[in-house]
Design an enzyme around this catalytic site. Structure first.
Site, short mmCIF file in Angstrom:
data_model
loop_
_atom_site.label_atom_id
_atom_site.label_comp_id
_atom_site.label_asym_id
_atom_site.label_seq_id
_atom_site.Cartn_x
_atom_site.Cartn_y
_atom_site.Cartn_z
N ARG A 9 -3.89 -5.84 5.45
CA ARG A 9 -2.83 -6.04 6.44
C ARG A 9 -3.33 -6.75 7.70
O ARG A 9 -2.52 -7.17 8.52
CB ARG A 9 -2.22 -4.68 6.85
CG ARG A 9 -1.59 -3.93 5.69
CD ARG A 9 -0.60 -2.92 6.19
NE ARG A 9 0.43 -3.56 7.01
CZ ARG A 9 1.26 -2.91 7.78
NH1 ARG A 9 1.23 -1.60 7.84
NH2 ARG A 9 2.16 -3.55 8.51
N HIS A 63 0.55 8.22 10.13
CA HIS A 63 0.49 7.63 11.47
C HIS A 63 1.03 8.67 12.46
O HIS A 63 1.77 9.57 12.07
CB HIS A 63 1.42 6.41 11.58
CG HIS A 63 0.85 5.12 11.06
ND1 HIS A 63 1.54 4.31 10.19
CD2 HIS A 63 -0.31 4.49 11.31
CE1 HIS A 63 0.82 3.23 9.92
NE2 HIS A 63 -0.31 3.31 10.58
N ASP A 114 2.78 -5.82 2.85
CA ASP A 114 3.26 -4.78 3.78
C ASP A 114 3.78 -5.34 5.10
O ASP A 114 4.05 -4.58 6.03
CB ASP A 114 2.10 -3.82 4.10
CG ASP A 114 1.79 -2.89 2.93
OD1 ASP A 114 2.62 -2.03 2.63
OD2 ASP A 114 0.72 -3.07 2.31
N ARG A 147 -6.15 4.67 10.01
CA ARG A 147 -5.99 3.26 10.40
C ARG A 147 -6.48 2.95 11.83
O ARG A 147 -6.88 1.84 12.12
CB ARG A 147 -4.52 2.86 10.31
CG ARG A 147 -3.92 3.02 8.92
CD ARG A 147 -4.48 1.98 7.99
NE ARG A 147 -4.00 2.15 6.63
CZ ARG A 147 -2.82 1.73 6.20
NH1 ARG A 147 -2.01 1.10 7.01
NH2 ARG A 147 -2.48 1.91 4.94
N CYS A 192 8.68 1.74 11.71
CA CYS A 192 7.74 0.71 11.19
C CYS A 192 8.40 -0.65 11.02
O CYS A 192 7.74 -1.67 11.05
CB CYS A 192 7.21 1.11 9.82
SG CYS A 192 6.83 2.82 9.64
N GLU A 246 5.84 -3.03 13.00
CA GLU A 246 5.43 -2.17 14.12
C GLU A 246 3.91 -2.07 14.24
O GLU A 246 3.39 -1.89 15.35
CB GLU A 246 6.00 -0.76 13.91
CG GLU A 246 5.48 0.23 14.92
CD GLU A 246 6.07 1.60 14.73
OE1 GLU A 246 6.86 2.01 15.59
OE2 GLU A 246 5.78 2.26 13.72
N ASP A 247 3.23 -2.17 13.11
CA ASP A 247 1.79 -1.94 13.15
C ASP A 247 1.00 -3.07 13.80
O ASP A 247 -0.18 -2.92 14.09
CB ASP A 247 1.27 -1.67 11.72
CG ASP A 247 1.83 -0.36 11.20
OD1 ASP A 247 1.85 0.61 11.99
OD2 ASP A 247 2.27 -0.31 10.05
N LEU A 290 0.83 -1.20 0.00
CA LEU A 290 0.00 0.00 0.00
C LEU A 290 0.87 1.26 0.00
O LEU A 290 1.93 1.27 0.62
CB LEU A 290 -0.86 0.04 1.27
CG LEU A 290 -1.84 -1.12 1.49
CD1 LEU A 290 -2.46 -1.01 2.87
CD2 LEU A 290 -2.91 -1.13 0.40
C1 CIR Z 1 0.87 0.74 4.96
O1 CIR Z 1 0.25 1.48 4.20
O2 CIR Z 1 0.34 0.17 5.90
C2 CIR Z 1 2.35 0.49 4.68
N1 CIR Z 1 2.62 0.64 3.30
C3 CIR Z 1 3.20 1.44 5.48
C4 CIR Z 1 3.11 1.23 6.96
C5 CIR Z 1 4.00 2.12 7.72
N2 CIR Z 1 3.99 1.78 9.11
C6 CIR Z 1 4.20 2.63 10.09
O3 CIR Z 1 4.30 3.84 9.87
N3 CIR Z 1 4.20 2.15 11.31
#
Ligand code: CIR
Length: 253
Positions: free
Chosen positions: A85, A161, A60, A131, A248, A65-66, A18
């Site tokens: 995700r 974020h 992704d 998110r 991340c 981290e997410d 993404l």
């Molecule tokens: C997303 O859109 O979820 C990933 N391409 C990028 C996530 C980045 N994560 C973060 O800042 N913790």
């Protein structure tokens, strides 16, 4: 001090992840090199690195981290807000369980990405973003308060974020960009200001004796050095293309 980290190697599908940026498609080979350099830098900082294998089902999923929020005594498995995700948590859960006995979960309809969570000592800041929704944020706030932490929910304006625009370095010092420079919730901290043209560098990480920041942001680097921190610079071009930053790419605990 952090002792452990978890990272996950980007898979071949990484190039289809993404993004909201117009920086073009990432080059897989370069992303893999940059990821290896990231692991090396973590090791220089003195932490153990658990490297999870890539999974092409989740383009992704290198942005680990997410998927969780980790504290010294308990873990929270998140509920990532992007549909493509969400299943990443099922792979992260066993890895987290190998370190933690006490695990909480964010449950639907609550959604929450770890990138929206910033810890400053015993106070957590929870960003409301595309998110992380209010239901997810309130679930986490309740968990944190039950565990004797403070928690503040913050509505994001432009940032992707929360940690896209703010990092905590320790010593009551934050690195801030854009909407967080004058944000009332962060006014009690010492601030290292990131200029608009270097905004991407606001996502840096303090890992023990070092601050790791992206390469190519000299003003921010100088300001962090002048504040007394040793820095390590890393090429992050292929992660930036998918809205990813240094924080991340790992869970640190
Ligand atoms: C997303 O859109 O979820 C990933 N391409 C990028 C996530 C980045 N994560 C973060 O800042 N913790």
């Amino acid at each position: 001090m952090f002792k452990n980290t978890i990272v996950k190697t980007p898979g071949e599908s990484y190039i289809n992840g993404l993004t909201t940026s117009d920086l073009g498609s990432p080059i897989l080979e370069k992303a893999l090199e940059q990821h290896e350099a990231y692991i090396k830098a973590l090791k220089i900082c003195g932490v153990e690195v658990m490297i999870l294998p890539s999974n092409n089902e989740f383009p992704d999923s290198t942005f680990v981290e997410d998927t969780a929020v980790l504290t010294p005594n308990f873990a929270v498995i998140s509920n990532p807000g992007a549909l493509s995700r969400n299943g990443e948590i099922h792979e992260m859960e066993p890895a987290v369980k190998s370190f933690y006995e006490k695990i909480y979960y964010i449950k639907s309809p609550g959604t929450l990405d770890g990138g929206d969570i910033l810890q400053i000592e015993d106070h957590f800041y929870i960003g409301l973003s595309a998110r992380t929704n209010l239901e997810g944020a309130e679930q986490l706030k309740q968990i944190l308060e039950l565990e004797d932490y403070k928690a503040t929910i913050i509505q994001l304006d432009k940032f992707f974020h929360l940690k896209t625009g703010i990092a905590y370095l320790g010593d009551q010092t934050v690195v801030v960009a854009g909407e967080f420079i004058d944000h009332p919730d962060f006014n009690t901290y010492s601030k290292i200001i990131v200029p608009p043209e270097e905004e991407y560098a606001a996502n840096c990480i303090r890992v023990n004796d070092f601050v790791i920041l992206p390469a190519g942001y000299p003003i921010t680097k100088q300001r962090i050095n002048e504040a007394g921190y040793q820095t390590i610079e890393l090429d992050m071009t292929e992660f930036r293309k998918l809205d990813g930053g240094l924080s991340c790419l790992s869970l640190r605990f």
